[in-house]
Design an enzyme around this catalytic site. Sequence first.
Site, mmCIF file in Angstrom:
data_model
loop_
_atom_site.group_PDB
_atom_site.id
_atom_site.type_symbol
_atom_site.label_atom_id
_atom_site.label_comp_id
_atom_site.label_asym_id
_atom_site.label_seq_id
_atom_site.Cartn_x
_atom_site.Cartn_y
_atom_site.Cartn_z
ATOM 1 N N CYS A 102 0.846 -1.201 0.000
ATOM 2 C CA CYS A 102 0.000 0.000 0.000
ATOM 3 C C CYS A 102 0.880 1.250 0.000
ATOM 4 C CB CYS A 102 -0.927 0.014 1.212
ATOM 5 S SG CYS A 102 -1.960 1.498 1.275
ATOM 6 N N ASN A 204 -0.054 -7.951 -11.067
ATOM 7 C CA ASN A 204 -1.065 -6.931 -10.778
ATOM 8 C C ASN A 204 -0.600 -5.590 -11.336
ATOM 9 O OD1 ASN A 204 -1.861 -4.972 -7.930
ATOM 10 N ND2 ASN A 204 -3.360 -5.614 -9.423
ATOM 11 N N ASP A 206 -2.647 -2.323 -13.946
ATOM 12 C CA ASP A 206 -3.104 -1.841 -15.260
ATOM 13 C C ASP A 206 -3.787 -2.898 -16.111
ATOM 14 O OD1 ASP A 206 -2.089 0.582 -14.506
ATOM 15 O OD2 ASP A 206 -0.404 0.576 -15.897
ATOM 16 N N ARG A 229 -8.390 -1.566 -9.750
ATOM 17 C CA ARG A 229 -9.241 -0.406 -10.042
ATOM 18 C C ARG A 229 -10.169 -0.603 -11.225
ATOM 19 N NH1 ARG A 229 -4.847 4.011 -10.614
ATOM 20 N NH2 ARG A 229 -3.630 2.166 -11.199
#
Length: 336
Positions: A102, A204, A206, A229
């Site tokens: 994160c 992970n 895009d 996202r």
Amino acid sequence: MKIGNIQFQERPLFLAPMEDVTDIGFRLLCKRFGAAMVYSEFVSAEALVRSVKSTISKLTIADEERPVGIQIYGRDVPQMVEAAKIVESEAHPDVIDLNFGCPVKKVAGKGAGAGMLQNIPLLLDITREVVKAVATPVTVKTRLGWNSEQLIITDLAEQLQDCGIQALTIHGRTRSQMYTGEADWTLIGEVKKNPRIHIPIIGNGDITTPEQAQLAFDRYGVDAVMIGRATFGRPWIFKEIRDYMNKSGKPLSVSDKLDILIEQLHINISRINSIKGGDERENEYRGILHTRRHLAASPIFKGIPDFRQTRIAMLRAEKTDDLLRILEEIRGRIAG
């Protein structure tokens, strides 16, 4: 591909853990549309040890969403160990994931999440001790390094494997990049090609189209692809990717997708009512707020002529009836 005793289909797709997004309602939607593994919002080890009610609520798991991972973060060895034990005993997840990726300031700036990439000995100590403390498979999610001068992931992957983790997810950015620029999958591919690596490597970053997911598997050889996202306002992306890779399946109509977003709205309101109790009108508004990011991001509204004012009204709606009326008007415009 296997993580512990969990056997996955070929080329599985995972839902990334995302704060204030991957609650149980959203996880169940993504599971319905083909997510092979889903993850909780990240859980603060410190808050879990202190039995903070809102943190404890994140441990709720439904059998229908399994296999499911609970992700924890922190910077203190005893707290992370204790939190992992609590997660194991209270939630019985299929995987306990350690968040070393994160990038947000309130987490990384305090030395947790991606902040751990500046203290590798502590990162490894936490990993090693958590693995020893629980029987549940332990996995890690991290980034390429702290910045472009410290791209440490190839060495770090081996060190984490030596600590006993059973899978590694790599986001193809550094902490300094946050979510800007393009994800670099080259180093993810190098980790996967390393003959000393025998645990699954999950890529992970895009992945927004079926073509990108297929390329990630074909070019970089990853064992699984994790999507973050791009799921906002689009939980059906897992079905779109699976259909594309399998060259089969019936596409969802725009009206079908609108129904899914409406269902998500009702799920959010119901979930918040069950957690918060009390004022139903306030909880209704909270549920609408929780849904707005998905409505704002959903691709189904793109290309609708003269949509600006409708979009503003949709994102300002404070009552369910008002929002549903706007969404049905949009359905009529699409159908017309």
